[in-house]
Design an enzyme around this catalytic site. Sequence first.
Site, PDB file in Angstrom:
ATOM      1  N   GLU A 119       0.828  -1.204   0.000  1.00 34.70           N
ATOM      2  CA  GLU A 119       0.000   0.000   0.000  1.00 34.70           C
ATOM      3  C   GLU A 119       0.867   1.261   0.000  1.00 34.70           C
ATOM      4  OE1 GLU A 119      -2.999  -0.084  -0.647  1.00 34.70           O
ATOM      5  OE2 GLU A 119      -3.596  -2.126  -0.151  1.00 34.70           O
TER       6      GLU A 119
ATOM      7  N   ARG B 187     -18.353  -0.123   4.518  1.00 39.94           N
ATOM      8  CA  ARG B 187     -19.405  -0.790   3.751  1.00 39.94           C
ATOM      9  C   ARG B 187     -20.092  -1.843   4.612  1.00 39.94           C
ATOM     10  NH1 ARG B 187     -18.919  -5.257   1.127  1.00 39.94           N
ATOM     11  NH2 ARG B 187     -16.662  -5.253   1.295  1.00 39.94           N
TER      12      ARG B 187
ATOM     13  N   CYS C 107      -8.460  -1.498   7.873  1.00 38.64           N
ATOM     14  CA  CYS C 107      -7.046  -1.589   7.473  1.00 38.64           C
ATOM     15  C   CYS C 107      -6.472  -0.210   7.179  1.00 38.64           C
ATOM     16  CB  CYS C 107      -6.882  -2.489   6.251  1.00 38.64           C
ATOM     17  SG  CYS C 107      -7.081  -4.234   6.653  1.00 38.64           S
TER      18      CYS C 107
ATOM     19  N   HIS D 144      -1.590  -5.568   2.026  1.00 38.24           N
ATOM     20  CA  HIS D 144      -2.798  -6.389   1.919  1.00 38.24           C
ATOM     21  C   HIS D 144      -2.451  -7.738   1.281  1.00 38.24           C
ATOM     22  CE1 HIS D 144      -6.061  -3.207   2.532  1.00 38.24           C
ATOM     23  NE2 HIS D 144      -6.492  -4.264   3.188  1.00 38.24           N
TER      24      HIS D 144
HETATM   25  N1  PCA Z   1      -9.132  -6.474   6.110  1.00 39.76           N
HETATM   26  C1  PCA Z   1     -10.014  -5.354   6.310  1.00 39.76           C
HETATM   27  C2  PCA Z   1     -10.009  -5.087   7.789  1.00 39.76           C
HETATM   28  C3  PCA Z   1      -9.366  -6.272   8.418  1.00 39.76           C
HETATM   29  C4  PCA Z   1      -8.779  -7.027   7.296  1.00 39.76           C
HETATM   30  O1  PCA Z   1      -8.069  -8.036   7.405  1.00 39.76           O
HETATM   31  C5  PCA Z   1      -9.647  -4.133   5.456  1.00 39.76           C
HETATM   32  O2  PCA Z   1      -9.073  -4.313   4.368  1.00 39.76           O
HETATM   33  O3  PCA Z   1      -9.928  -3.002   5.855  1.00 39.76           O
END
Ligand code: PCA
Length: 213
Positions: free
Chosen positions: A81, A91, A144, A167
């Site tokens: 990211e 959402r 996140c 991610h």
């Molecule tokens: N993914 C979510 C929140 C926790 C996770 O593992 C996100 O992408 O915000």
Amino acid sequence: MDRTVLLTGFAPFDGQQENASWLAVRRVAERWSGPGALVTALLPVSFKGVGPALDAAVDACRPDVVICTGLAEGRATIGLERTAVNVMDARIPDQDGRSPIDEPVVPDGPVGYWSTLPIKACQAAVAGAGVPAEVSGSAGTYVCNAVFYRLMHRLRGAADVRAGFVHVPQAAETARSQGPTLPLDVITRGLELVVQTSLAVPRDIRAAGGTVH
Ligand code: PCA
């Protein structure tokens, strides 16, 4: 002096049994043989609780590198990211049943922060090992992104600490939905390389990592 890495993953959310980010983080820790110490922390999928949990983890180990990770269902690659933005727009409800809409993560905080991980070098290292990886322009607006923003806000001015967010896709072993997956071992290898590269490279490389829509 040996450096300390804090690597975090998230608890399951949205009715899932597992969260691939935490499964992979645990595996990275089990296999870690250095350099330096690797400390892990499990974070709650809670807009309210995630900041205090992150702060406690950072206070406990005073890390030189912080890499937070989370699951991005629907993505096929390890996503380095690039930016955290100062907005929460949910959402689906978090684990406390909260769904903030267009609220700031930190009132009066700046619009956003850049990752201070060497994201291009990490992307190249991960992809070079055959694990799909890309630089991502948005961590979304859910928990996140909120923890990524809080992390960078806390560390603003701490030029000696590298920090950012990654991610991961669903793990093939635990995926509940159709859509892209990677085997857990492959996700683990990818995260391992992100940690090692973040420790090893003095500065990021110059390489095109953008997207054209
Ligand atoms: N993914 C979510 C929140 C926790 C996770 O593992 C996100 O992408 O915000």
